[in-house]
Design a protein around this motif. Structure first.
Motif, PDB file in Angstrom:
ATOM      1  N   LEU A 228       0.832  -1.198   0.000  1.00 26.42           N
ATOM      2  CA  LEU A 228       0.000   0.000   0.000  1.00 26.42           C
ATOM      3  C   LEU A 228       0.872   1.256   0.000  1.00 26.42           C
ATOM      4  N   ALA A 229       1.900   1.269   0.842  1.00 22.55           N
ATOM      5  CA  ALA A 229       2.788   2.438   0.897  1.00 22.55           C
ATOM      6  C   ALA A 229       3.473   2.668  -0.448  1.00 22.55           C
ATOM      7  N   ARG A 230       3.928   1.596  -1.091  1.00 25.36           N
ATOM      8  CA  ARG A 230       4.620   1.735  -2.378  1.00 25.36           C
ATOM      9  C   ARG A 230       3.675   2.329  -3.423  1.00 25.36           C
ATOM     10  N   VAL A 231       2.442   1.855  -3.475  1.00 22.79           N
ATOM     11  CA  VAL A 231       1.480   2.360  -4.458  1.00 22.79           C
ATOM     12  C   VAL A 231       1.113   3.807  -4.148  1.00 22.79           C
TER      13      VAL A 231
ATOM     14  N   GLU B 286       0.219   9.458   4.912  1.00 22.82           N
ATOM     15  CA  GLU B 286       0.052   9.760   6.345  1.00 22.82           C
ATOM     16  C   GLU B 286      -0.788   8.676   7.014  1.00 22.82           C
ATOM     17  N   ARG B 287      -1.797   8.206   6.309  1.00 17.13           N
ATOM     18  CA  ARG B 287      -2.656   7.134   6.839  1.00 17.13           C
ATOM     19  C   ARG B 287      -1.840   5.841   7.012  1.00 17.13           C
ATOM     20  N   VAL B 288      -0.944   5.555   6.087  1.00 20.71           N
ATOM     21  CA  VAL B 288      -0.084   4.378   6.217  1.00 20.71           C
ATOM     22  C   VAL B 288       0.743   4.474   7.492  1.00 20.71           C
ATOM     23  N   LEU B 289       1.276   5.663   7.783  1.00 19.54           N
ATOM     24  CA  LEU B 289       2.050   5.834   9.018  1.00 19.54           C
ATOM     25  C   LEU B 289       1.207   5.499  10.241  1.00 19.54           C
ATOM     26  N   THR B 290      -0.023   5.964  10.247  1.00 15.70           N
ATOM     27  CA  THR B 290      -0.928   5.669  11.359  1.00 15.70           C
ATOM     28  C   THR B 290      -1.229   4.179  11.431  1.00 15.70           C
TER      29      THR B 290
ATOM     30  N   ILE C 279       9.204 -13.649  12.513  1.00 15.92           N
ATOM     31  CA  ILE C 279      10.445 -13.201  11.879  1.00 15.92           C
ATOM     32  C   ILE C 279      10.241 -12.824  10.417  1.00 15.92           C
ATOM     33  N   GLU C 280       9.411 -13.585   9.705  1.00 18.43           N
ATOM     34  CA  GLU C 280       9.219 -13.338   8.276  1.00 18.43           C
ATOM     35  C   GLU C 280       8.691 -11.934   7.994  1.00 18.43           C
ATOM     36  N   PHE C 281       7.781 -11.447   8.833  1.00 20.85           N
ATOM     37  CA  PHE C 281       7.167 -10.141   8.601  1.00 20.85           C
ATOM     38  C   PHE C 281       7.576  -9.096   9.637  1.00 20.85           C
ATOM     39  N   ALA C 282       8.593  -9.386  10.441  1.00 21.29           N
ATOM     40  CA  ALA C 282       8.986  -8.474  11.514  1.00 21.29           C
ATOM     41  C   ALA C 282       9.388  -7.100  10.988  1.00 21.29           C
ATOM     42  N   ALA C 283      10.022  -7.051   9.844  1.00 19.21           N
ATOM     43  CA  ALA C 283      10.500  -5.779   9.302  1.00 19.21           C
ATOM     44  C   ALA C 283       9.422  -5.023   8.522  1.00 19.21           C
ATOM     45  N   SER C 284       8.328  -5.667   8.200  1.00 19.78           N
ATOM     46  CA  SER C 284       7.335  -5.066   7.306  1.00 19.78           C
ATOM     47  C   SER C 284       6.742  -3.749   7.800  1.00 19.78           C
ATOM     48  N   PRO C 285       6.308  -3.623   9.065  1.00 16.15           N
ATOM     49  CA  PRO C 285       5.767  -2.319   9.482  1.00 16.15           C
ATOM     50  C   PRO C 285       6.800  -1.193   9.376  1.00 16.15           C
ATOM     51  N   ALA C 286       8.047  -1.465   9.774  1.00  8.94           N
ATOM     52  CA  ALA C 286       9.090  -0.437   9.666  1.00  8.94           C
ATOM     53  C   ALA C 286       9.366  -0.099   8.206  1.00  8.94           C
ATOM     54  N   LEU C 287       9.338  -1.098   7.351  1.00  7.91           N
ATOM     55  CA  LEU C 287       9.553  -0.862   5.926  1.00  7.91           C
ATOM     56  C   LEU C 287       8.423  -0.017   5.334  1.00  7.91           C
ATOM     57  N   ALA C 288       7.195  -0.331   5.694  1.00  4.66           N
ATOM     58  CA  ALA C 288       6.054   0.474   5.220  1.00  4.66           C
ATOM     59  C   ALA C 288       6.198   1.922   5.688  1.00  4.66           C
TER      60      ALA C 288
ATOM     61  N   ALA D 146       6.575   5.244   3.311  1.00  3.34           N
ATOM     62  CA  ALA D 146       5.667   6.382   3.492  1.00  3.34           C
ATOM     63  C   ALA D 146       6.458   7.657   3.813  1.00  3.34           C
ATOM     64  N   LEU D 147       7.437   7.555   4.691  1.00  6.92           N
ATOM     65  CA  LEU D 147       8.256   8.727   5.031  1.00  6.92           C
ATOM     66  C   LEU D 147       8.988   9.262   3.809  1.00  6.92           C
ATOM     67  N   GLY D 148       9.534   8.367   3.004  1.00  3.19           N
ATOM     68  CA  GLY D 148      10.194   8.800   1.776  1.00  3.19           C
ATOM     69  C   GLY D 148       9.238   9.506   0.839  1.00  3.19           C
ATOM     70  N   GLY D 149       8.037   8.957   0.704  1.00  4.52           N
ATOM     71  CA  GLY D 149       7.032   9.577  -0.158  1.00  4.52           C
ATOM     72  C   GLY D 149       6.581  10.934   0.342  1.00  4.52           C
ATOM     73  N   LEU D 150       6.705  11.140   1.649  1.00 10.26           N
ATOM     74  CA  LEU D 150       6.333  12.431   2.247  1.00 10.26           C
ATOM     75  C   LEU D 150       7.497  13.426   2.247  1.00 10.26           C
ATOM     76  N   GLY D 151       8.643  12.998   1.679  1.00 13.27           N
ATOM     77  CA  GLY D 151       9.801  13.878   1.613  1.00 13.27           C
ATOM     78  C   GLY D 151      10.622  13.913   2.890  1.00 13.27           C
ATOM     79  N   ARG D 152      10.358  13.013   3.798  1.00  5.45           N
ATOM     80  CA  ARG D 152      11.090  12.946   5.064  1.00  5.45           C
ATOM     81  C   ARG D 152      12.219  11.918   4.905  1.00  5.45           C
ATOM     82  N   HIS D 153      13.182  12.270   4.057  1.00  7.63           N
ATOM     83  CA  HIS D 153      14.201  11.328   3.598  1.00  7.63           C
ATOM     84  C   HIS D 153      15.148  10.849   4.693  1.00  7.63           C
TER      85      HIS D 153
END
Length: 178
Positions: A73-76, A87-91, A102-111, A115-122
């Motif tokens: 969702l964040a990528r799209v 912003e909604r993805v961050l929430t 373990i398989e999905f442990a990184a997924s929320p941080a990655l999302a 989202a932060l990159g898309g918001l310009g918060r590089h």
């Protein structure tokens, strides 16, 4: 196949599995295979393939699969430059909490990083994505690592951080092929 980025092969297998799960009423596998099919479509730029979400923005599936879904969702939403959706993805990532799987442990941080990159918060995006991109090879799903490398690289480029770009290239070059 999906973890090796062989998308056509992954789609063929997952679609057959999805049809079987649907014919048997196996909701658990239906959800998992729907996510796999969606992952392939998003990787191919077919953004309309995102599944229908509930009113709260999540899928009607397990929190575990929602973690992986939020990356897609964040990528799209980032590609669409939909700032309100990012912003909604961050929430939504905050509402999922920490993942112990373990398989999905990184997924929320990655999302969050996407989202932060898309918001310009590089700088924040780089801080989130870099540990996923360069973390222990055996503990991070290939899809998450691939997306984290992209996000960390984009953030480093936006920040003019050539040292981090060199670090990413070196890390990826040194990963064993298997």
């Amino acid at each position: 196949s999906l973890q090796h980025d062989r998308f056509a092969e992954a789609l063929s297998i997952a679609e057959r599995g999805l049809a079987l799960a649907q014919s048997r009423g196996d909701r658990r596998w239906e959800d998992t295979l729907t996510l796999m099919v969606t992952t392939v479509h998003i990787a191919r730029g077919q953004w309309e393939a995102l599944p229908e979400a509930r009113e709260d923005g999540l899928l009607t599936t397990s929190p575990l699969l929602n973690s992986a879904y939020l990356v897609l969702l964040a990528r799209v939403q980032g590609a669409r430059r939909d700032l309100a959706a990012l912003e909604r993805v961050l929430t939504l990532t905050e509402s999922l909490g920490e993942r112990t799987n373990i398989e999905f442990a990184a997924s929320p941080a990655l999302a969050r990083a996407i989202a932060l990159g898309g918001l310009g918060r590089h700088a924040e995006a780089l801080e989130m994505a870099l540990p996923i991109a360069t973390g222990s090879v055996g503990l991070i799903a290939n899809e998450d690592r691939r997306e984290a490398v992209v996000e960390a690289g984009l953030a480093a480029l936006a920040l003019g951080d050539e040292a981090t770009l060199d670090r990413l290239v070196t890390f990826i070059a040194e990963i064993p092929p298997a």
